[in-house]
Design a protein around this motif. Structure first.
Motif, PDB file in Angstrom:
ATOM      1  N   GLY A  57       0.819  -1.190   0.000  1.00 50.17           N
ATOM      2  CA  GLY A  57       0.000   0.000   0.000  1.00 50.17           C
ATOM      3  C   GLY A  57       0.860   1.249   0.000  1.00 50.17           C
ATOM      4  N   ILE A  58       0.563   2.180  -0.910  1.00 52.54           N
ATOM      5  CA  ILE A  58       1.357   3.389  -1.063  1.00 52.54           C
ATOM      6  C   ILE A  58       0.432   4.588  -1.178  1.00 52.54           C
ATOM      7  CG2 ILE A  58       2.981   4.621  -2.553  1.00 52.54           C
ATOM      8  CD1 ILE A  58       4.190   1.951  -3.333  1.00 52.54           C
ATOM      9  N   ASP A  59       0.852   5.699  -0.595  1.00 51.97           N
ATOM     10  CA  ASP A  59       0.065   6.926  -0.625  1.00 51.97           C
ATOM     11  C   ASP A  59       0.998   8.099  -0.908  1.00 51.97           C
ATOM     12  OD1 ASP A  59      -2.149   8.620  -0.392  1.00 51.97           O
ATOM     13  OD2 ASP A  59      -1.893   8.853   1.775  1.00 51.97           O
ATOM     14  N   TYR A  60       0.543   9.042  -1.762  1.00 53.76           N
ATOM     15  CA  TYR A  60       1.329  10.215  -2.109  1.00 53.76           C
ATOM     16  C   TYR A  60       0.507  11.481  -1.932  1.00 53.76           C
ATOM     17  CZ  TYR A  60       4.488   7.009  -4.587  1.00 53.76           C
ATOM     18  OH  TYR A  60       5.365   5.997  -4.912  1.00 53.76           O
ATOM     19  N   ALA A  61       1.180  12.541  -1.514  1.00 58.91           N
ATOM     20  CA  ALA A  61       0.551  13.846  -1.545  1.00 58.91           C
ATOM     21  C   ALA A  61       0.315  14.259  -2.999  1.00 58.91           C
ATOM     22  CB  ALA A  61       1.431  14.879  -0.847  1.00 58.91           C
ATOM     23  N   ASP A  62      -0.750  15.017  -3.234  1.00 57.05           N
ATOM     24  CA  ASP A  62      -1.075  15.428  -4.598  1.00 57.05           C
ATOM     25  C   ASP A  62       0.067  16.204  -5.253  1.00 57.05           C
ATOM     26  OD1 ASP A  62      -4.618  16.104  -3.968  1.00 57.05           O
ATOM     27  OD2 ASP A  62      -3.564  14.244  -4.441  1.00 57.05           O
ATOM     28  N   SER A  63       0.806  16.948  -4.467  1.00 52.85           N
ATOM     29  CA  SER A  63       1.859  17.794  -5.007  1.00 52.85           C
ATOM     30  C   SER A  63       3.037  17.017  -5.594  1.00 52.85           C
ATOM     31  CB  SER A  63       2.375  18.750  -3.927  1.00 52.85           C
ATOM     32  OG  SER A  63       2.902  18.032  -2.823  1.00 52.85           O
ATOM     33  N   VAL A  64       3.163  15.732  -5.251  1.00 56.26           N
ATOM     34  CA  VAL A  64       4.299  14.947  -5.726  1.00 56.26           C
ATOM     35  C   VAL A  64       3.891  13.751  -6.573  1.00 56.26           C
ATOM     36  CG1 VAL A  64       5.624  15.652  -3.702  1.00 56.26           C
ATOM     37  CG2 VAL A  64       4.458  13.427  -3.712  1.00 56.26           C
ATOM     38  N   LYS A  65       2.613  13.497  -6.740  1.00 54.33           N
ATOM     39  CA  LYS A  65       2.160  12.366  -7.546  1.00 54.33           C
ATOM     40  C   LYS A  65       2.683  12.472  -8.972  1.00 54.33           C
ATOM     41  CE  LYS A  65      -2.111  11.183  -5.107  1.00 54.33           C
ATOM     42  NZ  LYS A  65      -3.589  11.156  -5.171  1.00 54.33           N
TER      43      LYS A  65
END
Length: 125
Positions: A57-65
């Motif tokens: 499972g991985i999650d990114y902030a919108d600013s770095v996607k």
């Protein structure tokens, strides 16, 4: 006790790439979800990316996607942050953190139990 040490920061021109590493010692690394946060000068610390203890499972902030990639190697007790297409706005001190979370990631600082000392990333335009 868990200790985290970041490395790989430095100065780079806009559009360039850097890879940050976070080496963990103490505890059992594979039992922790891992996250990256950053704090620009004069600004609040913000979430960047996180990965579950299994790596599934991985999650990114919108600013770095689309630009950053988080990964972990439990055999080496290390989590990475690959940063591509860097922008001036990415300039900050980057911190890795460990959370006692089973099967999920978190964007909340309060969920993280251990923190590294930070490494400076400076992007020139």
């Amino acid at each position: 006790q868990v200790q985290l040490v970041e490395s790989g920061g430095g100065s780079v021109q806009a559009g360039g790439s850097l890879r940050l590493s976070c080496a963990a010692s103490g505890g059992i690394f594979s039992r922790y979800a891992m996250g990256w946060f950053r704090q620009a000068s004069g600004k609040a610390r913000e979430f960047v990316a996180a990965v579950t203890w299994s790596g599934g499972g991985i999650d990114y902030a919108d600013s770095v996607k689309g630009r950053f990639g988080i990964s972990r190697d439990n055999a080496k007790n290390t989590v990475y942050l690959q940063m591509n297409s860097l922008k001036f706005e990415d300039t900050a001190v980057y911190y890795c953190a460990a959370a006692w979370q089973y099967g999920r990631t978190s964007r909340h600082e309060s969920d993280y139990n251990y923190w590294g000392q930070g490494t400076q990333v400076t992007v020139s335009s």
